[in-house]
Design an enzyme around this catalytic site. Sequence first.
Site, short mmCIF file in Angstrom:
data_model
loop_
_atom_site.label_atom_id
_atom_site.label_comp_id
_atom_site.label_asym_id
_atom_site.label_seq_id
_atom_site.Cartn_x
_atom_site.Cartn_y
_atom_site.Cartn_z
N CYS A 93 -1.97 -7.58 -6.29
CA CYS A 93 -3.14 -7.43 -5.83
C CYS A 93 -3.33 -6.17 -4.85
O CYS A 93 -4.39 -5.35 -5.05
CB CYS A 93 -3.55 -8.68 -4.95
SG CYS A 93 -3.15 -10.14 -5.48
N ASP A 94 -2.18 -6.12 -4.23
CA ASP A 94 -2.46 -5.01 -3.18
C ASP A 94 -1.24 -3.90 -3.44
O ASP A 94 -1.42 -2.96 -2.52
CB ASP A 94 -2.04 -5.46 -1.84
CG ASP A 94 -3.06 -6.75 -1.43
OD1 ASP A 94 -4.17 -6.62 -1.95
OD2 ASP A 94 -2.60 -7.71 -1.15
N CYS A 123 0.87 -10.81 -2.45
CA CYS A 123 0.55 -10.41 -4.02
C CYS A 123 0.70 -8.84 -4.31
O CYS A 123 -0.16 -7.99 -3.94
CB CYS A 123 -0.99 -10.90 -4.29
SG CYS A 123 -1.28 -10.78 -5.90
#
Length: 334
Positions: A159-160, A156
């Site tokens: 997300c990261d 993701c």
Amino acid sequence: MSFFKPLENLESNDDQKKEKKESEQVRCLIIGSGPAGYTAAIYAARANLNPVLYEGLQPGGQLTTTTEVENFPGYPEGITGPKMMEQLKIQAERFGTDCRWGIATGVDFSSNPHKVVIDERQVIEADTVIIATGATAKYLGLESEQKYMGSGVSACATCDGFFFKGKDVAVVGGGDSACEEALYLAGLCNKVYMIVRKNYLRASKILQDRVFNHPKIEVLFERNTRELRGDKVVQEAVLIKKKDQPEETEEVIRIDGFFLAIGHTPNSEIFSKYLDTNENGYIKTIPGTSKTSIPGIFACGDVQDPVYRQAVTAAGTGCMAAIDAERYLAEHGI
Ligand code: NDP
């Protein structure tokens, strides 16, 4: 074949024995707690269906692994995924949804009411079942991928990606997701490689154009990943070019992050014995509805959507599922 584990194999204590013998009856059982499940719960609760919702393996669903959600209407400043899920849960509970910890581990949809086994021991008998179990990101299956999970490997980018600001990263895949992830990362990182196994991208033309025109993105066609290496964190990826061809060669790229964008697997396995699914396991619904191949069973969100996979579309189909369930109960006088 039964999906139910033999009772004698289960641990025994008095409470559990009691629970095993009793099966609970509910009008509307919702399985899953992403935007689809919670939205279904809000609508079902407001329609007096007294819904019971089991949150599943990842309470809040995939959005709890994202940071900022900026494209859900009504949040002009954006909202974090976990916060949005928390608020959806509060909203569902406000109207009386019974939200519970627990995972659906088996089902028996062969008769009415439908039976769903929770945590391999408790049986819920439900007049209607709303499946909102979502989908899970795919991985390549490399040993080194597991080793560096959370230490450079991610599925993701939104997300990261932040953790790789100014660094070099790679994205695996050649579809729309891979292009979107690569473009997102290119806004943060120093350099983005796309590792594509074919000699073309499968993504939409507009995304391809953006990728090819981005100065920070380099597309490596006809490459497969052999392994990741590094000292505690990912430091390089070993690629093979033209797999299975005589001129196969190995090359190494220096990277700090390795992002997978090779598709998702719908979490439909326990239902597939009973429900029609497509070739990739997505539950089939009658177009324009949330109705599955079995009356009284409805599906919403990513488990039935290989195309849009957005929080807002999941929420929309969750609403549809609750309305479909309510009408089903009314039509059958339940
Ligand atoms: P796709 O299935 O479209 O693409 C997956 C990509 O990963 C393909 O390039 C595939 O290669 C590659 N791949 C799969 N398995 C492996 C593997 N083991 N090793 C290396 N590469 C692999 O998935 P997406 O998640 O990109 O998209 C899913 C759906 O969602 C699509 O319908 C897409 O259009 C839609 N979507 C739309 C978006 C938008 O419109 N903005 C954004 C994101 C998704 P190969 O081509 O060789 O099979």
